[in-house]
Design an enzyme around this catalytic site. Structure first.
Site, PDB file in Angstrom:
ATOM      1  CG  ASN A  29      -1.742   1.206   1.400  1.00 58.17           C
ATOM      2  OD1 ASN A  29      -1.813   2.039   0.495  1.00 58.17           O
ATOM      3  ND2 ASN A  29      -2.388   1.344   2.552  1.00 58.17           N
ATOM      4  CD1 TRP A  30       3.572   0.835  -2.567  1.00 49.75           C
ATOM      5  CD2 TRP A  30       3.552   1.696  -4.643  1.00 49.75           C
ATOM      6  NE1 TRP A  30       4.222  -0.040  -3.393  1.00 49.75           N
ATOM      7  CE2 TRP A  30       4.224   0.452  -4.684  1.00 49.75           C
ATOM      8  CE3 TRP A  30       3.417   2.420  -5.831  1.00 49.75           C
ATOM      9  CZ2 TRP A  30       4.755  -0.080  -5.858  1.00 49.75           C
ATOM     10  CZ3 TRP A  30       3.943   1.893  -7.007  1.00 49.75           C
ATOM     11  CH2 TRP A  30       4.613   0.661  -7.014  1.00 49.75           C
ATOM     12  CE  LYS A  31      -0.267   3.273   4.665  1.00 44.34           C
ATOM     13  NZ  LYS A  31      -0.216   3.386   6.122  1.00 44.34           N
ATOM     14  CG  HIS A  50      -6.014   2.113   5.118  1.00 49.14           C
ATOM     15  ND1 HIS A  50      -5.578   3.041   6.021  1.00 49.14           N
ATOM     16  CD2 HIS A  50      -5.016   1.214   4.982  1.00 49.14           C
ATOM     17  CE1 HIS A  50      -4.350   2.723   6.418  1.00 49.14           C
ATOM     18  NE2 HIS A  50      -3.987   1.610   5.800  1.00 49.14           N
ATOM     19  CD  GLU A  78      -2.999   5.612   6.690  1.00 55.84           C
ATOM     20  OE1 GLU A  78      -2.978   5.668   5.449  1.00 55.84           O
ATOM     21  OE2 GLU A  78      -2.086   5.091   7.362  1.00 55.84           O
ATOM     22  CD  GLU A 123      -4.082  -2.398   7.226  1.00 57.17           C
ATOM     23  OE1 GLU A 123      -3.020  -2.731   6.719  1.00 57.17           O
ATOM     24  OE2 GLU A 123      -4.612  -1.292   7.042  1.00 57.17           O
ATOM     25  N   GLY A 125       2.037   2.171  10.823  1.00 64.78           N
ATOM     26  CA  GLY A 125       3.018   3.244  10.696  1.00 64.78           C
ATOM     27  C   GLY A 125       3.694   3.606  12.002  1.00 64.78           C
ATOM     28  CB  SER A 170       4.661  -2.030  12.076  1.00 60.00           C
ATOM     29  OG  SER A 170       4.281  -0.686  12.289  1.00 60.00           O
TER      30      SER A 170
HETATM   31  P1  PGA Z   1       2.440   0.102   7.733  1.00 56.44           P
HETATM   32  O1  PGA Z   1       1.027   0.394   7.035  1.00 56.44           O
HETATM   33  O2  PGA Z   1       2.942  -1.200   7.170  1.00 56.44           O
HETATM   34  O3  PGA Z   1       3.306   1.281   7.353  1.00 56.44           O
HETATM   35  O4  PGA Z   1       2.194   0.027   9.204  1.00 56.44           O
HETATM   36  C1  PGA Z   1       0.115  -0.636   6.808  1.00 56.44           C
HETATM   37  C2  PGA Z   1      -1.135  -0.087   6.174  1.00 56.44           C
HETATM   38  O5  PGA Z   1      -1.525   1.039   6.515  1.00 56.44           O
HETATM   39  O6  PGA Z   1      -1.770  -0.748   5.321  1.00 56.44           O
END
Ligand code: PGA
Length: 254
Positions: A13-15, A99, A101, A171, A177, A216
């Site tokens: 997931n490159w966000k 997600h 976020e 998640e 993150g 993470s």
């Molecule tokens: P992360 O993000 O691996 O940087 O914790 C995972 C995600 O948000 O899908």
């Protein structure tokens, strides 16, 4: 080695990262890095602006493309939105939905995630539906209740054959993150719970449903997570932005 009987699935997931040129370079390195790997499904999720170029670059190769969101209507007066048919047209096979976020920063609610999952399925995309509790919810002992509510709402009204095309990503919000990973035991508890919840709808679908862990995930913790019976892969943020760490992680976990 993964202990799950299901084929491992890893999605980077490159966000909100990457120009088109940077995304093409990263996608190419991932494709080359997994070229000889036959034992896992590998997917990358660039930003909207790079989707089509990356999908063209990866065409006919082993790496598929996911979008990070979609709108729940197919077309119309929805300024700034991107529809599932448009994503399919751009070359996507998957779309990440719900997600944390999006839920936390953009007010996305369970009902929207459900409508988006239905829109994705209509367009022939496989939804990767994200669920997970906040730290406050975990500390209050509400983890399973929160995950149950999110899973039930996201899957409401989705038929069992459609459900068979979905993936779910657990998640925990406190692990995204932050460098703080759920222990394999914590992940397994929630993954098994999600599978049981889906089994109540259809045991066969639940047995083949791939449930990804996200938060993470890194090359040095992927093996322990994948050793759990109900952990079938990963949704990977930070560690997917460098091809070498992502490829190493996929190989370690497959
Ligand atoms: P992360 O993000 O691996 O940087 O914790 C995972 C995600 O948000 O899908």
């Amino acid at each position: 080695m993964p202990s799950s009987p299901r084929r491992p699935f890893f999605c980077g997931n490159w966000k909100l990262n990457g120009t088109i040129a940077e995304s093409l370079a990263l996608a190419t390195d991932v494709r080359n890095g997994v070229a000889t790997l036959r034992s896992a499904d590998v997917v990358v999720a660039p930003s909207f602006t790079a989707l089509h170029a990356v999908a063209q670059r990866l065409e006919d190769g082993p790496v598929a493309v996911a979008a990070q969101n979609c709108h729940f209507e197919d077309k119309g007066a929805f300024t700034g939105e991107v529809s599932a048919p448009q994503l399919a047209d751009a070359g996507c096979k998957y779309v990440i939905l719900g997600h944390s976020e999006r839920r936390q920063l953009f007010g996305e609610v369970d009902a929207a995630v459900n409508l988006k999952a239905k829109a994705a399925l209509r367009a022939g995309l496989a939804p990767i539906i994200c669920v997970g509790e906040t730290l406050a919810e975990r500390d209050a002992g509400e983890t399973l209740g929160r995950v149950q509510a999110q899973v039930d709402a996201a899957l409401a009204g989705i038929s069992n054959p459609e459900l068979a095309k979905c993936l779910i990503a657990y998640e925990p919000v406190w692990a995204i993150g932050t460098g703080r990973t759920a222990t394999p035991g914590q992940a397994q508890e929630v993954h098994a719970f999600i599978r049981a919840r889906v089994a109540a709808k259809d045991a066969g679908v639940a047995a083949s449903l791939r449930i990804l862990y996200g938060g993470s995930m890194k090359p040095d913790n992927v093996r322990a997570l994948m050793a759990e019976a109900d952990v079938d892969g990963g949704l990977v943020g930070g560690a997917s932005l460098q091809a070498d760490s992502f490829v190493r992680m996929v190989k370690e976990g497959s």
